[in-house]
Motif scaffolding. Structure first.
Motif, PDB file in Angstrom:
ATOM      1  N   HIS A 154      -9.455 -12.425 -11.554  1.00 49.28           N
ATOM      2  CA  HIS A 154      -8.535 -11.477 -12.550  1.00 49.28           C
ATOM      3  C   HIS A 154      -7.642 -10.731 -11.671  1.00 49.28           C
ATOM      4  N   GLN A 155      -8.003 -10.092 -10.747  1.00 54.25           N
ATOM      5  CA  GLN A 155      -7.039  -9.092 -10.105  1.00 54.25           C
ATOM      6  C   GLN A 155      -5.903  -9.981  -9.773  1.00 54.25           C
ATOM      7  N   ILE A 156      -6.017 -11.398  -9.376  1.00 50.03           N
ATOM      8  CA  ILE A 156      -4.631 -12.055  -9.037  1.00 50.03           C
ATOM      9  C   ILE A 156      -3.934 -12.247 -10.256  1.00 50.03           C
ATOM     10  N   PRO A 174      -4.696 -12.437  -0.884  1.00 54.55           N
ATOM     11  CA  PRO A 174      -5.877 -12.239  -1.447  1.00 54.55           C
ATOM     12  C   PRO A 174      -6.992 -11.456  -0.581  1.00 54.55           C
ATOM     13  N   ALA A 175      -8.082 -10.883  -0.943  1.00 53.53           N
ATOM     14  CA  ALA A 175      -9.174 -10.309  -0.074  1.00 53.53           C
ATOM     15  C   ALA A 175      -9.863 -11.314   0.867  1.00 53.53           C
ATOM     16  N   GLU A 176     -10.345 -11.055   2.204  1.00 49.79           N
ATOM     17  CA  GLU A 176     -10.757 -12.031   3.012  1.00 49.79           C
ATOM     18  C   GLU A 176     -12.147 -12.523   2.713  1.00 49.79           C
ATOM     19  N   GLY A 226      -7.278  -1.861  -4.708  1.00 47.00           N
ATOM     20  CA  GLY A 226      -8.271  -1.776  -3.549  1.00 47.00           C
ATOM     21  C   GLY A 226      -8.531  -0.420  -3.307  1.00 47.00           C
ATOM     22  N   SER A 227      -9.201  -0.090  -2.216  1.00 47.20           N
ATOM     23  CA  SER A 227      -9.525   1.468  -1.828  1.00 47.20           C
ATOM     24  C   SER A 227      -8.340   2.292  -1.728  1.00 47.20           C
ATOM     25  N   THR A 228      -8.701   3.604  -2.042  1.00 45.08           N
ATOM     26  CA  THR A 228      -7.909   4.693  -1.867  1.00 45.08           C
ATOM     27  C   THR A 228      -7.175   4.751  -0.521  1.00 45.08           C
ATOM     28  N   ARG A 232      -3.241   4.611   0.014  1.00 46.48           N
ATOM     29  CA  ARG A 232      -2.392   5.689   0.596  1.00 46.48           C
ATOM     30  C   ARG A 232      -1.257   5.291   1.390  1.00 46.48           C
ATOM     31  N   ARG A 233      -1.882   4.552   2.447  1.00 45.12           N
ATOM     32  CA  ARG A 233      -1.144   3.774   3.711  1.00 45.12           C
ATOM     33  C   ARG A 233       0.007   2.944   2.883  1.00 45.12           C
ATOM     34  N   ILE A 234      -0.484   1.991   1.850  1.00 44.35           N
ATOM     35  CA  ILE A 234       0.593   1.175   1.350  1.00 44.35           C
ATOM     36  C   ILE A 234       1.681   1.966   0.579  1.00 44.35           C
ATOM     37  N   GLU A 248      -3.614   0.089  -7.778  1.00 45.54           N
ATOM     38  CA  GLU A 248      -4.768   0.349  -8.609  1.00 45.54           C
ATOM     39  C   GLU A 248      -5.899   0.808  -7.810  1.00 45.54           C
ATOM     40  N   LEU A 249      -6.362   1.966  -7.730  1.00 44.38           N
ATOM     41  CA  LEU A 249      -7.178   2.470  -6.689  1.00 44.38           C
ATOM     42  C   LEU A 249      -8.744   2.646  -7.207  1.00 44.38           C
ATOM     43  N   GLY A 250      -9.390   3.505  -6.761  1.00 44.78           N
ATOM     44  CA  GLY A 250     -10.950   3.638  -7.131  1.00 44.78           C
ATOM     45  C   GLY A 250     -11.103   4.351  -8.552  1.00 44.78           C
ATOM     46  N   GLY A 251     -12.537   4.830  -8.687  1.00 49.71           N
ATOM     47  CA  GLY A 251     -12.665   5.441 -10.051  1.00 49.71           C
ATOM     48  C   GLY A 251     -13.976   6.043  -9.958  1.00 49.71           C
ATOM     49  N   THR A 281     -17.308  -2.574  -9.652  1.00 42.79           N
ATOM     50  CA  THR A 281     -16.246  -2.370 -10.853  1.00 42.79           C
ATOM     51  C   THR A 281     -15.518  -0.933 -10.769  1.00 42.79           C
ATOM     52  N   CYS A 282     -14.046  -1.250 -10.585  1.00 41.44           N
ATOM     53  CA  CYS A 282     -13.531   0.235 -10.345  1.00 41.44           C
ATOM     54  C   CYS A 282     -13.606   1.137 -11.386  1.00 41.44           C
ATOM     55  N   SER A 283     -13.677   0.598 -12.558  1.00 36.12           N
ATOM     56  CA  SER A 283     -13.743   1.124 -13.921  1.00 36.12           C
ATOM     57  C   SER A 283     -14.993   1.574 -14.327  1.00 36.12           C
ATOM     58  N   GLU A 325     -24.736  -1.834   3.093  1.00 39.07           N
ATOM     59  CA  GLU A 325     -24.958  -0.582   3.987  1.00 39.07           C
ATOM     60  C   GLU A 325     -24.465   0.463   3.556  1.00 39.07           C
ATOM     61  N   ARG A 326     -23.359   0.479   2.937  1.00 39.34           N
ATOM     62  CA  ARG A 326     -22.274   1.544   2.472  1.00 39.34           C
ATOM     63  C   ARG A 326     -23.244   2.039   1.037  1.00 39.34           C
ATOM     64  N   VAL A 327     -23.465   1.297   0.172  1.00 44.91           N
ATOM     65  CA  VAL A 327     -24.168   1.745  -0.930  1.00 44.91           C
ATOM     66  C   VAL A 327     -25.606   2.138  -0.617  1.00 44.91           C
TER      67      VAL A 327
HETATM   68  P1  NAD Z   1      -9.672  -2.696   0.998  1.00 49.47           P
HETATM   69  O1  NAD Z   1      -8.799  -1.739   0.218  1.00 49.47           O
HETATM   70  O2  NAD Z   1      -9.880  -2.644   2.442  1.00 49.47           O
HETATM   71  O3  NAD Z   1      -9.257  -4.141   0.614  1.00 49.47           O
HETATM   72  C1  NAD Z   1      -8.364  -4.489  -0.445  1.00 49.47           C
HETATM   73  C2  NAD Z   1      -7.319  -5.403   0.010  1.00 49.47           C
HETATM   74  O4  NAD Z   1      -6.525  -4.734   0.826  1.00 49.47           O
HETATM   75  C3  NAD Z   1      -7.928  -6.594   0.797  1.00 49.47           C
HETATM   76  O5  NAD Z   1      -7.001  -7.878   0.298  1.00 49.47           O
HETATM   77  C4  NAD Z   1      -7.514  -6.073   1.973  1.00 49.47           C
HETATM   78  O6  NAD Z   1      -7.269  -7.542   2.958  1.00 49.47           O
HETATM   79  C5  NAD Z   1      -6.232  -5.522   1.904  1.00 49.47           C
HETATM   80  N1  NAD Z   1      -5.997  -4.550   3.022  1.00 49.47           N
HETATM   81  C6  NAD Z   1      -6.784  -3.955   3.947  1.00 49.47           C
HETATM   82  N2  NAD Z   1      -6.334  -3.319   4.862  1.00 49.47           N
HETATM   83  C7  NAD Z   1      -4.914  -3.223   4.772  1.00 49.47           C
HETATM   84  C8  NAD Z   1      -3.842  -2.922   5.362  1.00 49.47           C
HETATM   85  N3  NAD Z   1      -3.910  -1.892   6.375  1.00 49.47           N
HETATM   86  N4  NAD Z   1      -2.670  -3.266   4.873  1.00 49.47           N
HETATM   87  C9  NAD Z   1      -2.577  -3.876   3.814  1.00 49.47           C
HETATM   88  N5  NAD Z   1      -3.538  -4.516   3.105  1.00 49.47           N
HETATM   89  C10 NAD Z   1      -4.630  -4.208   3.537  1.00 49.47           C
HETATM   90  O7  NAD Z   1     -11.171  -2.506   0.310  1.00 49.47           O
HETATM   91  P2  NAD Z   1     -12.488  -2.975   1.007  1.00 49.47           P
HETATM   92  O8  NAD Z   1     -12.756  -2.488   2.267  1.00 49.47           O
HETATM   93  O9  NAD Z   1     -12.674  -4.296   0.730  1.00 49.47           O
HETATM   94  O10 NAD Z   1     -13.598  -2.035  -0.054  1.00 49.47           O
HETATM   95  C11 NAD Z   1     -13.846  -0.540   0.480  1.00 49.47           C
HETATM   96  C12 NAD Z   1     -13.967   0.205  -0.943  1.00 49.47           C
HETATM   97  O11 NAD Z   1     -12.817   0.110  -1.703  1.00 49.47           O
HETATM   98  C13 NAD Z   1     -14.986   0.014  -1.764  1.00 49.47           C
HETATM   99  O12 NAD Z   1     -16.235   0.036  -1.392  1.00 49.47           O
HETATM  100  C14 NAD Z   1     -14.591   0.349  -3.337  1.00 49.47           C
HETATM  101  O13 NAD Z   1     -14.918   1.708  -3.098  1.00 49.47           O
HETATM  102  C15 NAD Z   1     -12.969   0.404  -3.066  1.00 49.47           C
HETATM  103  N6  NAD Z   1     -12.550  -0.811  -3.726  1.00 49.47           N
HETATM  104  C16 NAD Z   1     -12.009  -0.667  -4.918  1.00 49.47           C
HETATM  105  C17 NAD Z   1     -11.386  -1.723  -5.723  1.00 49.47           C
HETATM  106  C18 NAD Z   1     -10.811  -1.401  -6.868  1.00 49.47           C
HETATM  107  O14 NAD Z   1     -10.745  -2.462  -7.984  1.00 49.47           O
HETATM  108  N7  NAD Z   1     -10.181  -0.173  -7.316  1.00 49.47           N
HETATM  109  C19 NAD Z   1     -11.696  -3.023  -5.346  1.00 49.47           C
HETATM  110  C20 NAD Z   1     -12.355  -3.146  -4.041  1.00 49.47           C
HETATM  111  C21 NAD Z   1     -12.576  -2.139  -3.361  1.00 49.47           C
END
Ligand code: NAD
Length: 467
Positions: A154-156, A174-176, A226-228, A232-234, A248-251, A281-283, A325-327
């Motif tokens: 879906h996210q793709i 995509p995510a690893e 993905g994560s906040t 932030r870095r991006i 599109e970050l957390g919730g 699910t972020c939402s 572990e985190r949860v």
């Molecule tokens: P993440 O943000 O590390 O990963 C998301 C994507 O970003 C992946 O494709 C990853 O390879 C990529 N990524 C990681 N580091 C990067 C960097 N330095 N530069 C560019 N891309 C990078 O998320 P995570 O570690 O898989 O999950 C951690 C937490 O993030 C979760 O517990 C959750 O709270 C949150 N999360 C939120 C969503 C959402 O839909 N909003 C989705 C996944 C995770």
């Protein structure tokens, strides 16, 4: 599981850049901890090759008439629909979600979203009039898309379909944890007949391939979910390079149950919303807000509803050991900070697989970590409010603002409350998911919107001609 040992670049599967062959990522089934495949770990060189291919394809794709772009998207929708079972099986294998959920949501939603953009293009005008000006809506250029694992296809599609509809070309990282369904998507794009280089896939690690994509000088827009922390870095990288960015970050969404609501339905739907996809699910409405007079009744109903989520049956595992572990850590912290454990707990319910117990906390106060931070697991916090103003303060009292729900005796009452919520989406008395509704965050939940016409607009820029 079927896995490609190359990257999809310029319309073909190519081996990873020279000298790096053998660097792979193992894909693990989180339900039984077995390795199910390997994909190449791409480097900056692979990203560069993919961005070059996307750049070369851009002028041709941008100039392709919208009706032809719509035809390719309709073909993509049809391939995704035809390969639904394979998609669902792949997501179940690499994410661990129960088959019924994989079929309905992980495989079903992308068909609806791809179809929505194919249909939208038929009536969409890439030209507007404003007084003595004609405003042209032009594609932004080459898009770098970085996606997470929780709704992997879906996210793709939520990024690729509008980007391609707009006339942009794309490189996806995509995510690893879930690269296999991304490879399947690349196959579907190929089968749908998109020109070479319009869509490209580089698998790899976030800090290596993801970062190289975000930093690449020839990427015009970075779209990240993905994560906040990573968002932030991006955002900082994009800001420094003055390129467009969507985050599109957390919730930490609130499910607000007002006194006139159907309490049993509101609680049951609320628990199902949190437990779906193992809480990843972020939402998700992870905070349930209940009036003090109905509080204990709601807690008892939630306990009963959560009991249906048996780990290994209706409740899948979390995606990996780190998330498990985190949860579990958050659940332990909830107990430590004085919340009442109604059901569940930090102990793992099964010996094998990254499972967490479905957990419900009562007597949660707004300042606790479990009421403020995104847990991303099957954990519900029930909070008590005294009156509507109190409920609103609690609902708006986090750094996030992605989604939410309001239940009330009348629709008008629920809408009046929803208008005052600082959040991007609100479901009114159990409203259904709508693939055309813009999705995205207020506050630290993100920047930009996905889905529908607002999602398309993210990938367009304006040029005004004055007459
Ligand atoms: P993440 O943000 O590390 O990963 C998301 C994507 O970003 C992946 O494709 C990853 O390879 C990529 N990524 C990681 N580091 C990067 C960097 N330095 N530069 C560019 N891309 C990078 O998320 P995570 O570690 O898989 O999950 C951690 C937490 O993030 C979760 O517990 C959750 O709270 C949150 N999360 C939120 C969503 C959402 O839909 N909003 C989705 C996944 C995770």
């Amino acid at each position: 599981m079927k896995a490609h040992d190359g990257m999809y670049i310029g319309g073909e599967w190519r081996p990873p850049a020279a000298g790096r062959e053998g660097d792979t990522i193992a894909v693990v089934n989180p339900a039984d901890e077995q390795v199910i495949g390997h994909v190449p770990a791409g480097t900056a060189e692979d990203v560069d090759a993919a961005v070059r291919a996307a750049r070369a394809a851009f002028p041709g794709w941008a100039a392709t008439p919208p009706a032809e772009r719509a035809a390719r998207l309709a073909a993509l929708r049809d391939v995704l629909a035809a390969r639904k079972d394979e998609i669902a099986g792949t997501v179940t294998a690499e994410l661990g979600s129960p088959p019924a959920f994989s079929e309905a949501v992980h495989a079903g939603t992308p068909v609806a979203v791809a179809g929505s953009y194919a249909d939208m293009l038929a009536g969409y005008s890439f030209e507007e009039k404003a007084g003595n000006s004609t405003v042209l809506l032009e594609p932004v250029g080459v898009v770098g898309a970085i996606t997470p694992w929780n709704y992997p296809l879906h996210q793709i599609v939520a990024k690729a379909a509008p980007a391609l509809a707009a006339g942009c070309t794309l490189v996806l990282k995509p995510a690893e944890d879930t690269p296999l369904v991304a490879q399947l998507f690349a196959e579907a794009v190929d089968e749908a007949g998109f020109p070479a280089g319009v869509f490209n896939l580089v698998t790899g690690l976030g800090p290596v391939a993801g970062q190289a994509l975000a930093e690449h000088a020839d990427v015009d827009l970075v779209s990240f979910t993905g994560s906040t922390a990573v968002g932030r870095r991006i955002g900082a990288i994009a800001g420094a390079a003055v390129k467009r960015v969507a985050l599109e970050l957390g919730g930490k969404s609130a499910n607000v149950i007002l006194p006139g609501a159907d309490l049993a339905r509101a609680v049951n739907v609320g628990v199902a919303n949190v437990m779906a996809n193992s809480g990843q699910t972020c939402s998700a409405w992870t905070r349930m807000l209940v009036h003090t007079d109905q509080y204990e009744e709601a807690v008892a109903l939630a306990k009963k509803a959560a009991a249906k989520y048996v780990p290994g049956e209706r409740l899948g595992p979390l995606v990996n050991a780190k998330q498990q572990e985190r949860v579990r850590g958050y659940i332990a912290k909830g107990v430590e900070q004085g919340a009442r454990l109604v059901t569940g707990g930090p102990e793992a319910p099964r010996e094998t697989g990254y499972y967490v117990q479905p957990t419900v906390f009562a007597d949660v106060t707004p300042d606790m970590a479990i009421a403020q931070e995104e847990i991303f697991g099957p954990v519900l916090s029930i909070l008590r409010y005294e009156d509507e103003e109190d409920a609103l303060r609690i609902a708006n009292g986090t750094v996030y603002g992605l989604a939410g729900a309001v239940w009330a005796g009348t629709e008008e009452e629920a809408v009046a409350f929803a208008r005052r919520m600082e959040t991007g989406q609100v479901d009114i008395n159990g409203g259904r998911f709508n693939p055309l509704a813009p999705f995205g965050g207020y506050k630290q939940s993100g920047v930009g919107r996905e889905l529908g016409t607002h999602g398309l607009a993210e990938f367009l820029q304006t040029k005004s001609l004055q007459f």
